[in-house]
Scaffold this motif. Structure first.
Motif, PDB file in Angstrom:
ATOM      1  N   LYS A  27      17.212  67.271  40.837  1.00 10.78           N
ATOM      2  CA  LYS A  27      18.327  65.816  42.049  1.00 10.78           C
ATOM      3  C   LYS A  27      17.810  64.346  41.585  1.00 10.78           C
ATOM      4  O   LYS A  27      16.613  64.219  41.406  1.00 10.78           O
ATOM      5  CB  LYS A  27      18.408  66.173  43.415  1.00 10.78           C
ATOM      6  CG  LYS A  27      19.324  67.415  43.531  1.00 10.78           C
ATOM      7  CD  LYS A  27      18.763  67.496  45.461  1.00 10.78           C
ATOM      8  CE  LYS A  27      20.491  69.102  45.111  1.00 10.78           C
ATOM      9  NZ  LYS A  27      20.148  68.759  47.228  1.00 10.78           N
ATOM     10  N   HIS A  29      18.031  60.794  43.282  1.00  8.15           N
ATOM     11  CA  HIS A  29      18.747  59.805  44.312  1.00  8.15           C
ATOM     12  C   HIS A  29      19.100  58.282  43.888  1.00  8.15           C
ATOM     13  O   HIS A  29      18.254  57.472  43.597  1.00  8.15           O
ATOM     14  CB  HIS A  29      18.428  59.577  45.099  1.00  8.15           C
ATOM     15  CG  HIS A  29      17.746  61.318  46.086  1.00  8.15           C
ATOM     16  ND1 HIS A  29      18.987  62.018  46.241  1.00  8.15           N
ATOM     17  CD2 HIS A  29      16.964  61.747  45.504  1.00  8.15           C
ATOM     18  CE1 HIS A  29      18.458  63.184  47.039  1.00  8.15           C
ATOM     19  NE2 HIS A  29      17.227  62.931  46.652  1.00  8.15           N
ATOM     20  N   THR A  43      23.491  61.157  45.559  1.00  8.57           N
ATOM     21  CA  THR A  43      22.934  62.303  45.184  1.00  8.57           C
ATOM     22  C   THR A  43      23.449  62.664  43.533  1.00  8.57           C
ATOM     23  O   THR A  43      24.570  63.079  43.727  1.00  8.57           O
ATOM     24  CB  THR A  43      22.336  63.415  46.062  1.00  8.57           C
ATOM     25  OG1 THR A  43      21.571  62.209  47.066  1.00  8.57           O
ATOM     26  CG2 THR A  43      21.352  63.956  44.974  1.00  8.57           C
TER      27      THR A  43
END
Length: 448
Positions: A27, A29, A43
């Protein structure tokens, strides 16, 4: 024509800036700062771990920012540090790319937004533009995606990986149901605070820009081949002209923006897989003729945008009352029988009353084209001519209503010339030779 100086119930914010980017595991952000509404974080889950250059993540940061920026449409933007080509891409994205948003929000267009931020000095680097390896084909559920996939398979000898960037599981469900086999789904998550805003601006964002950069990173993390999009040459035609300035709903699908984003990625990440629009040399009419020869997807594909809102709609493929339903039925029907049209659309859309005004707009018989991803006026008129010549379609409502009006502005000879022009490919441009040749070899059907 909209009055760009008309009073509006909302005013633009003062400033918008880009905060930190953090990337851990699968991930990343992305933070944003808005003078009116405060901090937001979006995200992206790429679904695969690995290293990504900060400069490439910054390009994605800028592209993602349009979704948050438009809430206040700030007068001043401070960019993160960008490469020279990245800066050019960014400014185009927040001006030309947001043309529809500004026009339909009754805000001044061109927007006269001011920009600041450091430019990164980079030494030129070589880039591997080979097209080996399993490609990722951007999948949106429609005819263009299927034709792009067929080109990739013919050129590279392997089934491509279809890939989609989604904002909700419901949309992912729609795409999975319309794909020939399960697609790779890359998830975006907008900040819940953004979705909860009651008094912000809302409207169209140049989503293709986001998808190009998300899929470039997702492909790089997986060691994929090229990232292939299905953006056709018809996307270059503006939706309307505002005080002499083109405003194009499809700007981020245009050949101009494709060149800008390719240059920006090559400048900071030469190791990233190259991106191409495999349909760029071709028109929507050409694509429709090839899709009609595939036949197998008729009962599964959809181009209706109402299926791709955050909530999704996996139960129905077509609403039968929007510009995309009108355009897709208009451009495909010359190459379909009535039975095939019923299989594809669930009915005879050419007779449907809610679509008649959209057909009029598509054929250039009103003030402007629909704000949607549709073909050019010339090829829509060409499609109408083909319908008039088709035994199955010559007595439909759209032909009875519009064909005499089209003949009043274009002769039959001119319409035949439009067909010839629409079905002729242009030069391949940046598209690699093997992909271009594979496209030319696709089977097609003729109109009856």
């Amino acid at each position: 024509m909209l009055d760009q100086h008309a009073a509006t119930p909302r005013t633009r914010g003062d400033s918008f800036a880009f905060g930190a980017v953090t990337h851990e595991g699968t991930k990343a952000h992305f933070a944003f700062e808005c003078s009116r509404y405060g901090s937001f974080v979006e995200t992206v889950d790429f679904g695969a771990p690995g290293e990504v250059s900060s400069e490439l993540l910054t390009l994605l940061h800028v592209a993602l920012g349009v979704s948050t920026y438009k809430a206040a449409a700030a007068h001043h933007i401070t960019w993160p540090t960008l490469s020279p080509a990245g800066r050019v891409m960014a400014e185009a994205l927040y001006t030309d790319g947001l043309a529809e948003f500004f026009v339909r929000s009754d805000l001044p267009y061109p927007p006269k937004t001011t920009f600041a931020g450091d430019v990164l000095a980079l030494a030129p680097s070589d880039r591997d533009l080979s097209v080996g390896g399993t490609p990722l084909v951007a999948f949106g559920g429609g005819k263009d995606s299927y034709v792009a996939g067929a080109i990739a398979e013919r050129a590279l000898g392997t089934k491509p990986t279809y890939a989609s960037v989604i904002l909700s599981d419901a949309v992912g469900d729609v795409l999975t149901k319309t794909a020939p086999y399960p697609p790779l789904l890359i998830k975006r998550a907008l900040d819940p605070k953004l979705l909860a805003l009651k008094d912000g601006f809302s409207g169209h964002v140049p989503i293709t820009a986001i998808n190009i950069l998300v899929l470039t990173i997702a492909g790089m993390l997986r060691g994929s081949g090229p990232i292939l999009f299905a953006n056709e040459r018809s996307a270059d035609e503006p939706t309307m002209v505002v005080y002499g300035v083109p405003a194009n709903h499809q700007y981020s699908k245009s050949s101009e923006f494709e060149g800008l984003v390719r240059a920006a990625v090559a400048e900071v990440a030469p190791e990233a897989p190259p991106t191409y629009s495999v349909l760029r040399p071709f028109s929507e009419l050409w694509i429709a003729q090839r899709f009609s020869a595939l036949k197998e997807p008729f009962g599964r594909f959809t181009s209706c945008n109402r299926n791709f809102r955050l909530a999704g709609d996996a139960a129905s493929r077509w609403c039968g009352a929007c510009a995309k339903c009108a355009f897709t039925s208009l451009i495909l029907s010359p190459f379909l029988t009535k039975n095939e049209a019923v299989q594809a659309f669930g009915g005879i859309f050419l007779d449907r009353e809610p679509l008649q005004e959209f057909y009029r707009e598509l054929c250039g018989l009103s003030d402007q084209k629909p704000w949607d991803c549709v073909g050019t006026i010339d090829e829509c008129r060409a499609a109408l001519y083909l319908l008039h010549q088709h035994a199955d379609w010559k007595d439909t409502e759209v032909v009875h209503r519009l064909y005499p009006e089209v003949l009043a502005v274009a002769s039959e000879e001119q319409l035949r010339q439009k067909i010839e022009s629409a079905l002729a490919p242009t030069a391949r441009g940046a598209l690699p030779e093997n992909l271009y040749q594979a496209a030319l070899e696709l089977p097609c059907v003729s109109s009856s």
